[in-house]
Write a protein that holds these residues in place. Structure first.
Motif, PDB file in Angstrom:
ATOM      1  N   ALA A  73       0.312  -1.053   0.000  1.00 21.68           N
ATOM      2  CA  ALA A  73      -0.182  -0.170  -0.186  1.00 21.68           C
ATOM      3  C   ALA A  73       0.647   1.100  -0.050  1.00 21.68           C
ATOM      4  O   ALA A  73       0.661   2.653  -0.764  1.00 21.68           O
ATOM      5  CB  ALA A  73      -0.910   0.082   1.168  1.00 21.68           C
ATOM      6  N   GLU A  74       1.855   1.021   1.046  1.00 18.56           N
ATOM      7  CA  GLU A  74       2.739   2.370   1.108  1.00 18.56           C
ATOM      8  C   GLU A  74       3.471   2.421  -0.472  1.00 18.56           C
ATOM      9  O   GLU A  74       4.020   3.930  -1.135  1.00 18.56           O
ATOM     10  CB  GLU A  74       3.532   2.061   1.801  1.00 18.56           C
ATOM     11  N   ASN A  75       4.092   1.517  -1.082  1.00 19.74           N
ATOM     12  CA  ASN A  75       4.612   1.348  -2.169  1.00 19.74           C
ATOM     13  C   ASN A  75       4.191   2.140  -3.335  1.00 19.74           C
ATOM     14  O   ASN A  75       4.022   3.256  -4.223  1.00 19.74           O
ATOM     15  CB  ASN A  75       5.213   0.457  -3.194  1.00 19.74           C
ATOM     16  N   LEU A  76       2.036   1.849  -3.432  1.00 20.10           N
ATOM     17  CA  LEU A  76       1.667   2.215  -4.250  1.00 20.10           C
ATOM     18  C   LEU A  76       0.932   3.727  -4.518  1.00 20.10           C
ATOM     19  O   LEU A  76       0.984   4.778  -5.504  1.00 20.10           O
ATOM     20  CB  LEU A  76       0.540   1.548  -4.461  1.00 20.10           C
ATOM     21  N   GLY A  77       1.468   4.586  -2.987  1.00 20.73           N
ATOM     22  CA  GLY A  77       0.864   5.267  -2.653  1.00 20.73           C
ATOM     23  C   GLY A  77       2.847   6.784  -2.651  1.00 20.73           C
ATOM     24  O   GLY A  77       2.032   7.024  -3.653  1.00 20.73           O
ATOM     25  N   ARG A  78       3.314   5.512  -3.078  1.00 19.87           N
ATOM     26  CA  ARG A  78       4.387   6.096  -3.257  1.00 19.87           C
ATOM     27  C   ARG A  78       4.701   6.566  -5.030  1.00 19.87           C
ATOM     28  O   ARG A  78       5.030   7.816  -5.159  1.00 19.87           O
ATOM     29  CB  ARG A  78       5.572   5.635  -2.416  1.00 19.87           C
ATOM     30  N   ALA A  79       3.971   5.348  -5.018  1.00 19.65           N
ATOM     31  CA  ALA A  79       4.412   5.444  -7.179  1.00 19.65           C
ATOM     32  C   ALA A  79       2.586   6.764  -7.530  1.00 19.65           C
ATOM     33  O   ALA A  79       3.116   7.582  -8.412  1.00 19.65           O
ATOM     34  CB  ALA A  79       3.901   4.205  -7.695  1.00 19.65           C
ATOM     35  N   ARG A 122      -1.164   1.251   7.198  1.00 18.81           N
ATOM     36  CA  ARG A 122      -0.433   1.092   8.030  1.00 18.81           C
ATOM     37  C   ARG A 122      -0.790   1.620   9.570  1.00 18.81           C
ATOM     38  O   ARG A 122      -0.222   0.627  11.071  1.00 18.81           O
ATOM     39  CB  ARG A 122       0.574   1.688   8.260  1.00 18.81           C
ATOM     40  N   GLN A 123      -1.643   2.531  10.181  1.00 24.63           N
ATOM     41  CA  GLN A 123      -2.082   3.121  10.892  1.00 24.63           C
ATOM     42  C   GLN A 123      -3.099   2.876  11.322  1.00 24.63           C
ATOM     43  O   GLN A 123      -3.332   1.857  12.844  1.00 24.63           O
ATOM     44  CB  GLN A 123      -3.087   4.166  10.767  1.00 24.63           C
ATOM     45  N   ARG A 124      -4.045   1.776  10.820  1.00 20.85           N
ATOM     46  CA  ARG A 124      -4.828   0.566  11.147  1.00 20.85           C
ATOM     47  C   ARG A 124      -4.490  -0.352  11.675  1.00 20.85           C
ATOM     48  O   ARG A 124      -4.957  -1.373  12.428  1.00 20.85           O
ATOM     49  CB  ARG A 124      -6.052   0.605   9.786  1.00 20.85           C
ATOM     50  N   PHE A 137      -2.997  -4.183  15.878  1.00 19.91           N
ATOM     51  CA  PHE A 137      -3.022  -5.811  15.651  1.00 19.91           C
ATOM     52  C   PHE A 137      -1.849  -5.794  15.611  1.00 19.91           C
ATOM     53  O   PHE A 137      -2.115  -7.310  15.942  1.00 19.91           O
ATOM     54  CB  PHE A 137      -4.741  -5.729  14.583  1.00 19.91           C
ATOM     55  N   ILE A 138      -1.165  -5.858  15.045  1.00 16.88           N
ATOM     56  CA  ILE A 138       0.181  -6.417  14.268  1.00 16.88           C
ATOM     57  C   ILE A 138       0.850  -6.752  16.289  1.00 16.88           C
ATOM     58  O   ILE A 138       1.886  -7.918  16.727  1.00 16.88           O
ATOM     59  CB  ILE A 138       1.445  -6.266  13.426  1.00 16.88           C
ATOM     60  N   ASP A 139       0.973  -5.357  16.643  1.00 11.23           N
ATOM     61  CA  ASP A 139       1.590  -5.404  17.894  1.00 11.23           C
ATOM     62  C   ASP A 139       0.580  -5.937  19.085  1.00 11.23           C
ATOM     63  O   ASP A 139       1.323  -7.193  19.648  1.00 11.23           O
ATOM     64  CB  ASP A 139       1.114  -4.209  18.870  1.00 11.23           C
ATOM     65  N   MET A 140      -0.553  -6.420  18.839  1.00  5.94           N
ATOM     66  CA  MET A 140      -0.771  -7.685  19.464  1.00  5.94           C
ATOM     67  C   MET A 140      -0.975  -8.774  19.299  1.00  5.94           C
ATOM     68  O   MET A 140      -0.714  -9.800  20.018  1.00  5.94           O
ATOM     69  CB  MET A 140      -3.131  -7.193  19.138  1.00  5.94           C
ATOM     70  N   LEU A 141      -0.667  -9.441  17.955  1.00  2.00           N
ATOM     71  CA  LEU A 141      -0.024 -10.577  17.155  1.00  2.00           C
ATOM     72  C   LEU A 141       1.328 -11.289  17.812  1.00  2.00           C
ATOM     73  O   LEU A 141       1.791 -11.714  18.677  1.00  2.00           O
ATOM     74  CB  LEU A 141      -0.232 -10.262  16.114  1.00  2.00           C
TER      75      LEU A 141
END
Length: 112
Positions: free
Chosen positions: A57-63, A90-92, A96-100
């Motif tokens: 998603a971030e790479n798409l945004g940079r493009a 990323r913000q969303r 959840f990643i932290d919880m995992l």
């Protein structure tokens, strides 16, 4: 509808339906089920899938930014865009990643 993710390692994590459905789809879980589980064995794969989706998603945004014209708009309406209102994947996903990660460290599943 709200999704409430639970783990013995962390506080509950509550998400609105669109965000939770997106995250569950990314990690390969059925977002239509009312209840589910990410087992300790599945957590590394779920984290990897989320991180890959965030990077994509971030790479798409940079493009998209690279394609944008390099002139400044003189139109007042164009300058009124509130960039702070856009919430990126990323913000969303980070809570959840932290919880995992915390759950994996303590050998606890994540349920919803």
């Amino acid at each position: 509808m709200l999704y409430k993710f639970k783990s013995r390692s962390t506080a509950d994590l509550i998400m609105l339906e669109p965000t939770a459905r997106q995250i569950l789809q990314i990690i390969g879980k059925d977002p239509d089920g009312q209840h589910g589980i990410v087992t300790v064995a599945q957590i590394p794969g779920a984290i990897a899938a989320l991180e890959a989706a965030v990077d994509a998603a971030e790479n798409l945004g940079r493009a998209d930014k690279d394609k944008a014209p390099d002139y400044a708009s003189t139109n007042e309406d164009d300058q009124q865009v509130n960039e702070g209102e856009v919430i990126e994947l990323r913000q969303r996903a980070v809570p959840f990643i932290d919880m995992l990660r915390r759950s994996a460290a303590e050998n606890n599943d994540v349920i919803w």
